[in-house]
Each structure stands twice: as C-alpha cells, then as structure tokens.
Design a protein around this motif. Structure first.
Motif, PDB file in Angstrom:
ATOM      1  N   GLY A  99      -4.373   7.941  11.470  1.00 29.05           N
ATOM      2  CA  GLY A  99      -3.507   7.158  10.831  1.00 29.05           C
ATOM      3  C   GLY A  99      -2.749   7.476   9.921  1.00 29.05           C
ATOM      4  O   GLY A  99      -1.735   6.780   9.295  1.00 29.05           O
ATOM      5  N   ARG A 144      -6.542  -0.977   4.262  1.00 28.31           N
ATOM      6  CA  ARG A 144      -5.483  -1.157   5.402  1.00 28.31           C
ATOM      7  C   ARG A 144      -5.771  -2.733   6.050  1.00 28.31           C
ATOM      8  O   ARG A 144      -6.764  -3.239   5.726  1.00 28.31           O
ATOM      9  CB  ARG A 144      -5.801  -0.229   6.757  1.00 28.31           C
ATOM     10  N   ASP A 164      -9.640   3.325   5.205  1.00 29.98           N
ATOM     11  CA  ASP A 164      -9.819   2.139   5.980  1.00 29.98           C
ATOM     12  C   ASP A 164      -9.826   1.026   5.329  1.00 29.98           C
ATOM     13  O   ASP A 164      -9.448  -0.058   5.672  1.00 29.98           O
ATOM     14  CB  ASP A 164     -10.779   2.393   6.777  1.00 29.98           C
ATOM     15  N   LYS A 194       2.268   4.900   0.681  1.00 32.82           N
ATOM     16  CA  LYS A 194       2.560   5.884   1.684  1.00 32.82           C
ATOM     17  C   LYS A 194       1.671   7.160   1.582  1.00 32.82           C
ATOM     18  O   LYS A 194       1.873   7.899   0.891  1.00 32.82           O
ATOM     19  CB  LYS A 194       3.831   6.265   2.017  1.00 32.82           C
ATOM     20  N   MET A 220       0.794  -1.171   0.129  1.00 31.73           N
ATOM     21  CA  MET A 220       0.101   0.019  -0.173  1.00 31.73           C
ATOM     22  C   MET A 220       0.854   1.155   0.012  1.00 31.73           C
ATOM     23  O   MET A 220       1.834   1.149   0.683  1.00 31.73           O
ATOM     24  CB  MET A 220      -1.136  -0.032   1.405  1.00 31.73           C
TER      25      MET A 220
END
Length: 258
Positions: free
Chosen positions: A28, A258, A255, A3, A1
């Motif tokens: 987050g 993640r 979300d 940054k 994923m």
C-alpha cells in the motif's frame, strides 16, 4: 493522514532490491526511498517504479564507502572534488527517476580535522550542492543524526542544521527531520516540528528505543501524525525503521491509520 514512503534499505530486505518495489506497492505504499541507487542502472529502477505506480521520494548524495563505515563526506576537506562529482551523479539519477529531492549526509568528522574546518567545508559543500541541484529542479535536504548510532557524526541538532543552512545562504536547502534521531538528541518533537515546519521538506520515522516500527517504543506516533495533519504538512514521511519481526508483520501501525 501523511503520505508514507517505504525505505527500501530498511523494509522488505528479505527481498532482492528490485523486488522490494513490488512488495512496497503491494503493502500500500505510494512512494519509496533508500540510501543509494548508484549500484543499479537508473533506467532499471525507473522501470520498476513505473510498473508499480511508485514515486521516487528521496535518496542520498554519494556518501563515500558505506561498507567501510563512511556515512557521508560533506564535512571532509580532502574530499571536496569527490563530493562535487557525486552531486553530478545524483543529478543524473534524480533526473531519470523523477526524484525532486536529494539528501546530503554530513559525515563523520575525521580526527585530523578541526571543528572549524569541518564546519566551513560542510557549509561550502551545501552551498555548492544546493545551487547545482536547484539549477536542475531538485531540492537539497540535510538531516541531523544522533551520536549514539553514528558516533562522531558532524550534524546532530535541528538548530545546528538550520544555522548551517542560513550560513550557506541558499533558498534551495531544507531540513530532513528524522523523528527517531531527534527524539534521542533533543526531544520536544511536536513544538520543534511546528516551529520549523516551513523549513522541513521531509520527515522520517522510527520508534525509540530500538529503531523499530511505530508503536514499539516511547514515541506517541498517533499524536504526531495527527499533529502533522493539523499543521498541514504536505511532504512525505519516510518509514526508515528496522522491523521488529518482519516488515509485513510489523505494518499494523499503518493499517490502523487507514
């Protein structure tokens, strides 16, 4: 994923500026970016970064009078000395903040200035800034912006930007690829990113139309994020969008990754 960095000029704007750092960390994010730090003391910003374990990913060179509609001065022939002073100011802030890259906004071409004169001024300013920033361990990046949101902006396409960089002749000058702007101006996002990956130092995102969060428009962001992973893109992705119904309410897209 990838940054992801929160753009504090667009996200968490219901908070005071310094409180946005806390909000970004709680949501987050590991990095932050914003238009400009210059209204605040660099030491105060650094303290808030450190308190939240955040990386200062990016900010812009001084871009003129933003409130009056200016969007950069790098193509303005009569503002060269101001531009150069701004490079010095940006170096001072970047050094304190530990920021390793700074963005140059080309600006809106003045009506009294020819395309050729604006082009020459921009190339000279990019060359100057890239060299001066490089001496201080800071990368210069520049971004094309769509002409619908900023009519008259002088830098609008990926190929145009890369040709300018070639003319400037610096190895300390790379592309900021804003997916939202480039979807409007040229499309063909995934092949363009792949073709020019070695010259892209920073990516920004928003969906189209509306410039809201990923998932609200036509851009297939799950595909593009997976594409960046396949390509091995190691830079930051700046979240420079206008939340449709509040920053926190609109973070479902993140979300889900993640």
């Amino acid at each position: 994923m990838p940054k992801f960095a929160a753009n504090l000029s667009m996200l968490f704007t219901e908070e005071a500026f310094f409180d946005r750092f806390d909000a970004a960390a709680k949501a987050g994010f590991k990095g932050v970016e914003y238009l400009s730090p210059y209204d605040h003391a660099a030491a105060d910003i650094k303290a808030r970064l450190d308190a939240n374990g955040l990386t200062q990913v990016l900010f812009n060179l001084p871009a003129g009078d933003w409130g009056a509609g200016e969007r950069g001065i790098a193509c303005h022939p009569d503002r060269v000395e101001e531009f150069r002073r701004g490079v010095d100011t940006a170096i001072e802030y970047a050094t304190v903040l530990g920021c390793k890259q700074v963005n140059c906004l080309a600006g809106i071409k003045p009506e009294s200035v020819s395309d050729a004169e604006a082009h020459g001024t921009l190339v000279d300013n990019l060359r100057f800034a890239a060299e001066k920033l490089g001496e201080n361990g800071i990368l210069l990046i520049a971004e094309p912006i769509n002409t619908r949101d900023i009519p008259g902006f002088f830098l609008n396409y990926s190929a145009q930007a890369l040709a300018l960089f070639d003319e400037a002749g610096s190895n300390n000058l790379k592309l900021q690829y804003d997916i939202y702007h480039m979807q409007i101006m040229e499309g063909d996002l995934a092949p363009t990113i792949e073709q020019h990956l070695a010259r892209i130092a920073h990516i920004q995102i928003a969906d189209n139309p509306g410039r809201h969060e990923p998932g609200t428009g036509e851009i297939n962001y799950p595909f593009l994020f997976a594409h960046l992973d396949r390509l091995g893109y190691a830079g930051w992705v700046g979240c420079e969008y206008k939340p449709l119904a509040g920053t926190r309410e609109g973070l479902g897209w993140l979300d889900n990754l993640r």
